[in-house]
Design a protein around this motif. Structure first.
Motif, mmCIF file in Angstrom:
data_model
loop_
_atom_site.group_PDB
_atom_site.id
_atom_site.type_symbol
_atom_site.label_atom_id
_atom_site.label_comp_id
_atom_site.label_asym_id
_atom_site.label_seq_id
_atom_site.Cartn_x
_atom_site.Cartn_y
_atom_site.Cartn_z
ATOM 1 N N ASN A 183 1.083 -0.952 -0.052
ATOM 2 C CA ASN A 183 -0.304 0.232 0.104
ATOM 3 C C ASN A 183 0.930 1.113 -0.145
ATOM 4 O O ASN A 183 0.934 2.654 0.556
ATOM 5 C CB ASN A 183 -0.994 0.194 1.278
ATOM 6 N N VAL A 184 2.141 1.432 -1.018
ATOM 7 C CA VAL A 184 2.660 2.462 -0.967
ATOM 8 C C VAL A 184 2.456 3.361 -1.800
ATOM 9 O O VAL A 184 1.559 3.602 -2.507
ATOM 10 C CB VAL A 184 4.069 1.414 -1.247
ATOM 11 N N SER A 185 2.512 4.857 -0.998
ATOM 12 C CA SER A 185 1.303 6.021 -1.482
ATOM 13 C C SER A 185 3.412 7.108 -1.457
ATOM 14 O O SER A 185 3.508 6.876 -0.814
ATOM 15 C CB SER A 185 0.313 6.524 -0.977
ATOM 16 N N PHE A 186 3.258 7.541 -2.050
ATOM 17 C CA PHE A 186 4.058 8.699 -1.973
ATOM 18 C C PHE A 186 4.249 10.054 -3.430
ATOM 19 O O PHE A 186 3.143 9.999 -4.163
ATOM 20 C CB PHE A 186 5.621 8.195 -3.094
ATOM 21 N N ALA A 187 4.553 11.067 -2.471
ATOM 22 C CA ALA A 187 4.163 12.547 -3.025
ATOM 23 C C ALA A 187 5.377 13.588 -2.972
ATOM 24 O O ALA A 187 5.846 13.563 -2.221
ATOM 25 C CB ALA A 187 2.731 13.221 -2.330
ATOM 26 N N TYR A 188 5.777 14.218 -4.014
ATOM 27 C CA TYR A 188 6.801 15.341 -3.728
ATOM 28 C C TYR A 188 6.755 15.828 -3.417
ATOM 29 O O TYR A 188 6.760 16.238 -2.347
ATOM 30 C CB TYR A 188 7.504 15.343 -5.049
ATOM 31 N N ASP A 189 5.065 17.285 -3.906
ATOM 32 C CA ASP A 189 4.464 17.987 -3.033
ATOM 33 C C ASP A 189 3.027 17.640 -2.499
ATOM 34 O O ASP A 189 3.229 17.154 -1.457
ATOM 35 C CB ASP A 189 4.692 18.956 -4.030
ATOM 36 N N THR A 213 6.122 8.360 -19.906
ATOM 37 C CA THR A 213 7.431 9.522 -19.675
ATOM 38 C C THR A 213 6.853 10.231 -17.803
ATOM 39 O O THR A 213 5.115 10.628 -18.076
ATOM 40 C CB THR A 213 7.633 9.950 -19.747
ATOM 41 N N GLY A 214 7.365 10.342 -16.759
ATOM 42 C CA GLY A 214 6.405 10.845 -15.787
ATOM 43 C C GLY A 214 5.143 9.406 -15.356
ATOM 44 O O GLY A 214 4.959 10.635 -13.260
ATOM 45 N N SER A 215 5.417 8.331 -15.165
ATOM 46 C CA SER A 215 4.675 8.168 -14.477
ATOM 47 C C SER A 215 4.965 7.394 -12.879
ATOM 48 O O SER A 215 3.929 7.088 -11.623
ATOM 49 C CB SER A 215 4.129 6.502 -15.408
ATOM 50 N N GLY A 216 6.460 7.835 -12.737
ATOM 51 C CA GLY A 216 6.590 7.856 -11.312
ATOM 52 C C GLY A 216 7.436 6.097 -11.025
ATOM 53 O O GLY A 216 8.547 5.687 -10.437
ATOM 54 N N LYS A 217 8.197 5.502 -12.531
ATOM 55 C CA LYS A 217 9.010 4.576 -12.964
ATOM 56 C C LYS A 217 10.179 5.135 -11.830
ATOM 57 O O LYS A 217 10.488 3.915 -10.664
ATOM 58 C CB LYS A 217 9.324 3.943 -13.898
ATOM 59 N N SER A 218 11.057 6.024 -12.218
ATOM 60 C CA SER A 218 12.218 6.523 -11.199
ATOM 61 C C SER A 218 12.043 6.873 -9.792
ATOM 62 O O SER A 218 12.774 5.938 -8.997
ATOM 63 C CB SER A 218 13.047 7.383 -11.463
ATOM 64 N N THR A 219 10.752 6.896 -9.866
ATOM 65 C CA THR A 219 10.195 7.106 -7.898
ATOM 66 C C THR A 219 10.390 6.006 -7.391
ATOM 67 O O THR A 219 11.017 5.549 -6.171
ATOM 68 C CB THR A 219 9.048 8.321 -8.191
ATOM 69 N N LEU A 220 9.681 4.705 -7.487
ATOM 70 C CA LEU A 220 9.562 3.973 -7.236
ATOM 71 C C LEU A 220 10.834 3.198 -6.668
ATOM 72 O O LEU A 220 11.388 2.763 -5.996
ATOM 73 C CB LEU A 220 8.662 2.888 -8.373
ATOM 74 N N VAL A 221 11.630 3.200 -7.919
ATOM 75 C CA VAL A 221 13.158 2.546 -7.452
ATOM 76 C C VAL A 221 13.596 3.495 -6.780
ATOM 77 O O VAL A 221 14.668 2.979 -5.654
ATOM 78 C CB VAL A 221 14.814 2.693 -8.476
ATOM 79 N N GLY A 222 13.573 4.655 -6.427
ATOM 80 C CA GLY A 222 14.183 5.750 -5.377
ATOM 81 C C GLY A 222 14.034 5.357 -4.382
ATOM 82 O O GLY A 222 14.327 5.356 -2.765
ATOM 83 N N LEU A 223 12.484 5.001 -4.013
ATOM 84 C CA LEU A 223 11.926 4.465 -2.705
ATOM 85 C C LEU A 223 12.639 3.392 -2.110
ATOM 86 O O LEU A 223 12.170 3.172 -1.078
ATOM 87 C CB LEU A 223 10.477 3.932 -3.017
#
Ligand SMILES: Nc1ncnc2c1ncn2[C@@H]1O[C@H](COP(=O)(O)OP(=O)(O)OP(=O)(O)O)[C@@H](O)[C@H]1O
Ligand SMILES: [Mg+2]
Length: 459
Positions: free
Chosen positions: A366-372, A396-406
């Motif tokens: 149930n992971v959720s994430f927001a930059y702002d 693009t911009g769908s959050g793939k890199s963000t997922l890896v960053g988490l």
């Protein structure tokens, strides 16, 4: 402003001993400066005019008691002997003064350069340990500017603080001590008489600024009239308004003439006024001092020492004011630097457990994430088994890199957990955990060094 500067001590280990040593040698060199200046008294009184030295009548009593035996000795020596002594003393005094100034500047320099060097390191260290949310908020360019510009600004201030601020302050103080010792009434008079002259000059410059402003406004009106008559010339002609426009124009034009005259009158007045009042004030001081000599209340040596010290105040005073402006300007860098140093990392709650490598699986719960404010990832559930190779596909911009960053804990999820072998990754000690992760970013970065060093980066 000073409070902001003093706050630096909360972040760094300050080497107070260097400040202490610098101040000691500063005081020594300033005292020696005053002492060698005072040799002007026996030089003038005993050698040049071959009279007796008399202490000024307003000289503090308790000091004159101490000085009396010394002065009567000087008065009994033949002038030529005194001249020899004076020259001998001057040579030694100037040599020692040079040594003391060198030592004082050296210790102050070590003190201040230590601070700026340590500050640079502290900021850089803090930078590398900040969570990535800091970098997403601030532009990287702005951050680099901050380190380079702000620390550079402070550097200059730290360097100039001692030689161009503290030193002249002590110098001015020493001159004040000299003139007030010689004659405190005369000193008060001299110190107040010159600023008094400046009051009308300041008033004048204020008025000039006002006049300058109104001349600009009038020019703007004239430009307006010209514009209107060019673009609206058909209307002006059709309604027979030429005369009216010319009158209006003439009125403003004449206004400008009057203002320019009035500005000129004042600027032309300033310089002779300053000169005259300077002479007026000085002649008053010379009259006052001369009377004292004639009455035998002060010897010419002391009067000379008095005037010399009085006028020597002006130079260092200017330096102090200039440096003060710089110090004030640079202090604006301090809150920005403290902002970085005080920044609380968003992922500082790292655990203590040592990570020993993946055994079974990585799980997103149930992971959720927001930059702002806007969520980039919402309620992600995912299990990746050990040995499994997966690709994540998306616009693009769908959050793939963000997922890896988490997974790397560049950021922590706003809600939900990331588990490795059933354990929340927040439990692990951060560097023991990241040691097991190979990460090739989307935007490749080549660090300075060989290709081998780049490939084996981190090992
Ligand atoms: N540091 C950041 N601060 C604020 N918003 C960000 C930041 N990084 C990414 N975003 C936003 O988050 C969303 C997801 O970005 P992300 O980089 O994860 O996408 P992506 O799927 O990797 O895209 P791409 O295919 O272009 O690599 C995008 O809308 C992006 O603008
Ligand atoms: Mg990406």
């Amino acid at each position: 402003m000073w409070k902001e500067y003093i706050k630096i001590k909360n972040y760094l280990k300050i080497k107070w001993e260097y400040l202490f040593l610098g101040t000691i040698f500063l005081i020594l060199s300033i005292s020696l400066n005053g002492l060698s200046l005072s040799t002007i008294v026996p030089l003038m009184d005993r050698v040049l005019s071959q009279r007796k030295i008399t202490l000024p009548s307003n000289f503090p009593y308790f000091i004159s008691l101490k000085l009396e035996p010394f002065i009567s000795k000087l008065n009994s020596f033949p002038p030529l002997l005194i001249l020899k002594y004076l020259i001998f003393f001057m040579i030694i005094a100037f040599f020692l003064k040079g040594v003391f100034i060198f030592l004082s500047n050296y210790f102050f320099r070590v003190f201040s350069t230590r601070i700026s060097t340590d500050l640079r390191e502290k900021i850089y260290e803090k930078f590398l340990n900040l969570s990535l949310d800091f970098f997403s908020k601030k532009q990287t360019g702005e951050l680099t500017t901050r380190i380079v510009y702000d620390v550079g600004l402070l550097n200059i201030t730290f360097e100039s603080f001692f030689p161009h601020f503290l030193f002249p302050i002590f110098l001015v103080l020493s001159y004040l001590v000299i003139i007030f010792l010689i004659d405190w009434k005369f000193s008060l008079l001299s110190i107040f008489i010159y600023p008094l002259i400046l009051i009308p000059v300041l008033n004048l410059t204020k008025k000039l600024r006002k006049l300058g402003k109104s001349i600009q406004e009038t020019y703007a009106r004239i430009a307006n009239i010209i514009n209107e008559s060019i673009f609206g010339y058909k209307v002006v002609k059709a309604y027979n308004q030429e005369e009216n426009f010319i009158n209006k124009f003439r009125q403003y034009n004449e206004n400008i003439f009057k203002i320019i005259l009035s500005i000129n009158k004042r600027t032309l007045l300033i310089s002779p006024f300053i000169e005259f009042s300077g002479v007026f004030a000085s002649s008053y001081l010379i009259y006052y001092g001369g009377t004292k000599i004639v009455k035998g209340e002060m010897s010419s040596g002391f009067l000379f020492l008095f005037f010399f010290s009085l006028f020597s105040i002006i130079g260092p005073l200017k330096t102090i004011l200039q440096t003060y402006a710089n110090i004030k300007h640079s202090s604006s860098a301090l809150p920005r630097i403290y902002y970085i140093l005080d920044y609380k990392s968003k992922i500082d709650e790292e655990g203590n457990e040592i990570f020993n490598g993946l055994k079974e699986s990585i799980e997103f719960k149930n992971v959720s994430f927001a930059y702002d404010k806007n969520f980039v990832l919402e309620n992600i559930n995912l299990i990746v088994k050990k040995g499994e190779k997966i690709g994540i596909v998306g616009r693009t911009g769908s959050g793939k890199s963000t997922l890896v960053g988490l997974i790397l804990r560049f950021y922590d999820p706003v809600s939900g957990d990331i588990l490795i072998d059933g354990k929340n990754i927040k439990n692990f000690k951060l560097n023991s955990y990241r040691r097991f992760i190979g990460y090739v970013p989307q935007e490749p970065v080549i660090f300075y060094g060989t290709i081998k060093e780049n490939i084996t980066f981190g090992d």
